[in-house]
Design a protein around this motif. Sequence first.
Motif, PDB file in Angstrom:
ATOM      1  N   VAL A 114      -8.911 -58.904  -8.471  1.00  7.29           N
ATOM      2  CA  VAL A 114      -8.994 -59.230  -7.045  1.00  7.29           C
ATOM      3  C   VAL A 114     -10.275 -58.661  -6.446  1.00  7.29           C
ATOM      4  CG1 VAL A 114      -7.909 -58.856  -4.790  1.00  7.29           C
ATOM      5  CG2 VAL A 114      -6.497 -59.428  -6.770  1.00  7.29           C
ATOM      6  N   LEU A 115     -10.616 -57.441  -6.814  1.00  2.00           N
ATOM      7  CA  LEU A 115     -11.818 -56.805  -6.295  1.00  2.00           C
ATOM      8  C   LEU A 115     -13.083 -57.541  -6.748  1.00  2.00           C
ATOM      9  CD1 LEU A 115     -12.444 -54.459  -4.482  1.00  2.00           C
ATOM     10  CD2 LEU A 115     -12.593 -52.991  -6.474  1.00  2.00           C
ATOM     11  N   ILE A 116     -13.117 -57.983  -7.982  1.00  2.00           N
ATOM     12  CA  ILE A 116     -14.269 -58.761  -8.473  1.00  2.00           C
ATOM     13  C   ILE A 116     -14.376 -60.081  -7.714  1.00  2.00           C
ATOM     14  CG2 ILE A 116     -15.155 -60.060 -10.450  1.00  2.00           C
ATOM     15  CD1 ILE A 116     -14.210 -57.717 -12.220  1.00  2.00           C
ATOM     16  N   VAL A 117     -13.250 -60.721  -7.459  1.00  2.00           N
ATOM     17  CA  VAL A 117     -13.267 -61.971  -6.685  1.00  2.00           C
ATOM     18  C   VAL A 117     -13.835 -61.711  -5.296  1.00  2.00           C
ATOM     19  CG1 VAL A 117     -11.785 -63.700  -5.575  1.00  2.00           C
ATOM     20  CG2 VAL A 117     -11.415 -63.088  -7.964  1.00  2.00           C
ATOM     21  N   PHE A 118     -13.437 -60.610  -4.669  1.00  2.00           N
ATOM     22  CA  PHE A 118     -13.974 -60.271  -3.349  1.00  2.00           C
ATOM     23  C   PHE A 118     -15.480 -60.040  -3.414  1.00  2.00           C
ATOM     24  CE2 PHE A 118      -9.818 -58.247  -1.575  1.00  2.00           C
ATOM     25  CZ  PHE A 118      -9.267 -59.505  -1.424  1.00  2.00           C
ATOM     26  N   MET A 119     -15.936 -59.343  -4.458  1.00  5.71           N
ATOM     27  CA  MET A 119     -17.351 -58.967  -4.559  1.00  5.71           C
ATOM     28  C   MET A 119     -18.270 -60.155  -4.847  1.00  5.71           C
ATOM     29  SD  MET A 119     -17.520 -55.786  -3.950  1.00  5.71           S
ATOM     30  CE  MET A 119     -16.897 -54.147  -4.198  1.00  5.71           C
ATOM     31  N   VAL A 120     -17.761 -61.198  -5.484  1.00  6.13           N
ATOM     32  CA  VAL A 120     -18.614 -62.348  -5.801  1.00  6.13           C
ATOM     33  C   VAL A 120     -18.619 -63.400  -4.693  1.00  6.13           C
ATOM     34  CG1 VAL A 120     -18.373 -62.047  -8.290  1.00  6.13           C
ATOM     35  CG2 VAL A 120     -16.841 -63.617  -7.103  1.00  6.13           C
ATOM     36  N   GLN A 121     -17.785 -63.223  -3.687  1.00 13.63           N
ATOM     37  CA  GLN A 121     -17.759 -64.198  -2.607  1.00 13.63           C
ATOM     38  C   GLN A 121     -19.042 -64.155  -1.789  1.00 13.63           C
ATOM     39  OE1 GLN A 121     -14.203 -63.375  -0.396  1.00 13.63           O
ATOM     40  NE2 GLN A 121     -12.944 -64.623  -1.747  1.00 13.63           N
ATOM     41  N   GLU A 122     -19.366 -65.292  -1.216  1.00 15.10           N
ATOM     42  CA  GLU A 122     -20.562 -65.407  -0.399  1.00 15.10           C
ATOM     43  C   GLU A 122     -20.387 -64.614   0.895  1.00 15.10           C
ATOM     44  OE1 GLU A 122     -23.101 -69.026   1.588  1.00 15.10           O
ATOM     45  OE2 GLU A 122     -21.864 -69.403  -0.169  1.00 15.10           O
ATOM     46  N   GLY A 123     -21.454 -63.967   1.324  1.00 18.97           N
ATOM     47  CA  GLY A 123     -21.423 -63.217   2.572  1.00 18.97           C
ATOM     48  C   GLY A 123     -21.394 -64.149   3.772  1.00 18.97           C
ATOM     49  N   LYS A 124     -20.885 -63.625   4.865  1.00 21.86           N
ATOM     50  CA  LYS A 124     -20.834 -64.410   6.096  1.00 21.86           C
ATOM     51  C   LYS A 124     -21.044 -63.473   7.278  1.00 21.86           C
ATOM     52  CE  LYS A 124     -15.878 -63.996   5.787  1.00 21.86           C
ATOM     53  NZ  LYS A 124     -14.894 -64.466   4.903  1.00 21.86           N
ATOM     54  N   PRO A 125     -21.543 -63.988   8.394  1.00 22.47           N
ATOM     55  CA  PRO A 125     -21.710 -63.136   9.572  1.00 22.47           C
ATOM     56  C   PRO A 125     -20.364 -62.559   9.998  1.00 22.47           C
ATOM     57  CG  PRO A 125     -22.818 -65.235   9.879  1.00 22.47           C
ATOM     58  CD  PRO A 125     -22.006 -65.344   8.623  1.00 22.47           C
ATOM     59  N   ASN A 126     -20.353 -61.269  10.286  1.00 19.38           N
ATOM     60  CA  ASN A 126     -19.114 -60.613  10.660  1.00 19.38           C
ATOM     61  C   ASN A 126     -19.414 -59.385  11.493  1.00 19.38           C
ATOM     62  OD1 ASN A 126     -19.493 -58.298   8.778  1.00 19.38           O
ATOM     63  ND2 ASN A 126     -19.370 -59.937   7.262  1.00 19.38           N
ATOM     64  N   ARG A 127     -18.395 -58.639  11.846  1.00 18.28           N
ATOM     65  CA  ARG A 127     -18.569 -57.486  12.732  1.00 18.28           C
ATOM     66  C   ARG A 127     -19.316 -56.337  12.083  1.00 18.28           C
ATOM     67  NH1 ARG A 127     -13.453 -53.848  12.405  1.00 18.28           N
ATOM     68  NH2 ARG A 127     -12.556 -54.559  10.452  1.00 18.28           N
ATOM     69  N   TYR A 128     -19.408 -56.302  10.764  1.00 19.89           N
ATOM     70  CA  TYR A 128     -20.095 -55.220  10.060  1.00 19.89           C
ATOM     71  C   TYR A 128     -21.596 -55.441   9.978  1.00 19.89           C
ATOM     72  CZ  TYR A 128     -15.381 -54.095   8.478  1.00 19.89           C
ATOM     73  OH  TYR A 128     -14.056 -53.787   8.416  1.00 19.89           O
ATOM     74  N   ASP A 129     -22.033 -56.683  10.115  1.00 17.31           N
ATOM     75  CA  ASP A 129     -23.438 -57.041   9.969  1.00 17.31           C
ATOM     76  C   ASP A 129     -24.187 -56.778  11.264  1.00 17.31           C
ATOM     77  OD1 ASP A 129     -25.871 -57.971   9.155  1.00 17.31           O
ATOM     78  OD2 ASP A 129     -25.194 -60.018   8.739  1.00 17.31           O
ATOM     79  N   VAL A 130     -24.933 -55.695  11.315  1.00 15.72           N
ATOM     80  CA  VAL A 130     -25.647 -55.294  12.512  1.00 15.72           C
ATOM     81  C   VAL A 130     -26.736 -56.304  12.864  1.00 15.72           C
ATOM     82  CG1 VAL A 130     -27.059 -53.466  13.550  1.00 15.72           C
ATOM     83  CG2 VAL A 130     -25.176 -52.880  12.022  1.00 15.72           C
ATOM     84  N   THR A 131     -27.437 -56.831  11.867  1.00 19.46           N
ATOM     85  CA  THR A 131     -28.525 -57.777  12.133  1.00 19.46           C
ATOM     86  C   THR A 131     -27.997 -59.091  12.699  1.00 19.46           C
ATOM     87  OG1 THR A 131     -28.493 -58.539   9.844  1.00 19.46           O
ATOM     88  CG2 THR A 131     -30.057 -56.794  10.405  1.00 19.46           C
ATOM     89  N   ALA A 132     -26.829 -59.530  12.239  1.00 24.29           N
ATOM     90  CA  ALA A 132     -26.255 -60.789  12.748  1.00 24.29           C
ATOM     91  C   ALA A 132     -25.741 -60.586  14.169  1.00 24.29           C
ATOM     92  CB  ALA A 132     -25.129 -61.278  11.846  1.00 24.29           C
ATOM     93  N   ALA A 133     -25.241 -59.391  14.467  1.00 24.54           N
ATOM     94  CA  ALA A 133     -24.719 -59.111  15.803  1.00 24.54           C
ATOM     95  C   ALA A 133     -25.851 -59.033  16.831  1.00 24.54           C
ATOM     96  CB  ALA A 133     -23.929 -57.806  15.791  1.00 24.54           C
ATOM     97  N   GLN A 134     -27.047 -58.586  16.412  1.00 25.42           N
ATOM     98  CA  GLN A 134     -28.166 -58.492  17.326  1.00 25.42           C
ATOM     99  C   GLN A 134     -28.814 -59.829  17.590  1.00 25.42           C
ATOM    100  OE1 GLN A 134     -30.727 -55.680  15.422  1.00 25.42           O
ATOM    101  NE2 GLN A 134     -29.502 -53.911  16.030  1.00 25.42           N
ATOM    102  N   ALA A 135     -28.681 -60.762  16.666  1.00 19.24           N
ATOM    103  CA  ALA A 135     -29.323 -62.083  16.813  1.00 19.24           C
ATOM    104  C   ALA A 135     -28.594 -62.977  17.777  1.00 19.24           C
ATOM    105  CB  ALA A 135     -29.411 -62.763  15.448  1.00 19.24           C
TER     106      ALA A 135
END
Length: 135
Positions: A114-135
Amino acid sequence: MYFASLPPWYVAGSFNHLPPGTASAMTFTESITTCFNKYATFDGVATRSEYWWFVLACWIASLLVGMVSNNLAIVVNLATIVPSLAAGCRRLHDTGRSGWWQLLGLVPVIGWIVLIVFMVQEGKPNRYDVTAAQA
């Protein structure tokens, strides 16, 4: 036909198969440098390339040092555990999950899968992404 279904931003022969506007893929050395510079930084995000290149580097270092000395391999593994946990936490943040999901790795086999499946998934804008939140 497979090639007809490729997105227009795909460049043949390139390792950076990311759409415009997304984080770029890191090289092997950039990934290692970034992960060690962010030794204990658990906030922010890590791209797939950053995380997986760092994991590969840790595995190779552990394997090579383990061939020389088991005691030295233990030291290397202990020295890389904090940046590995930090990179894993940032990688999970990139997928929109909390870093606490790494505890799933304590569950043998199923947790690892399950953890490997989570790690290989594509990233997406979310609350943790500081650069996406500033844009």
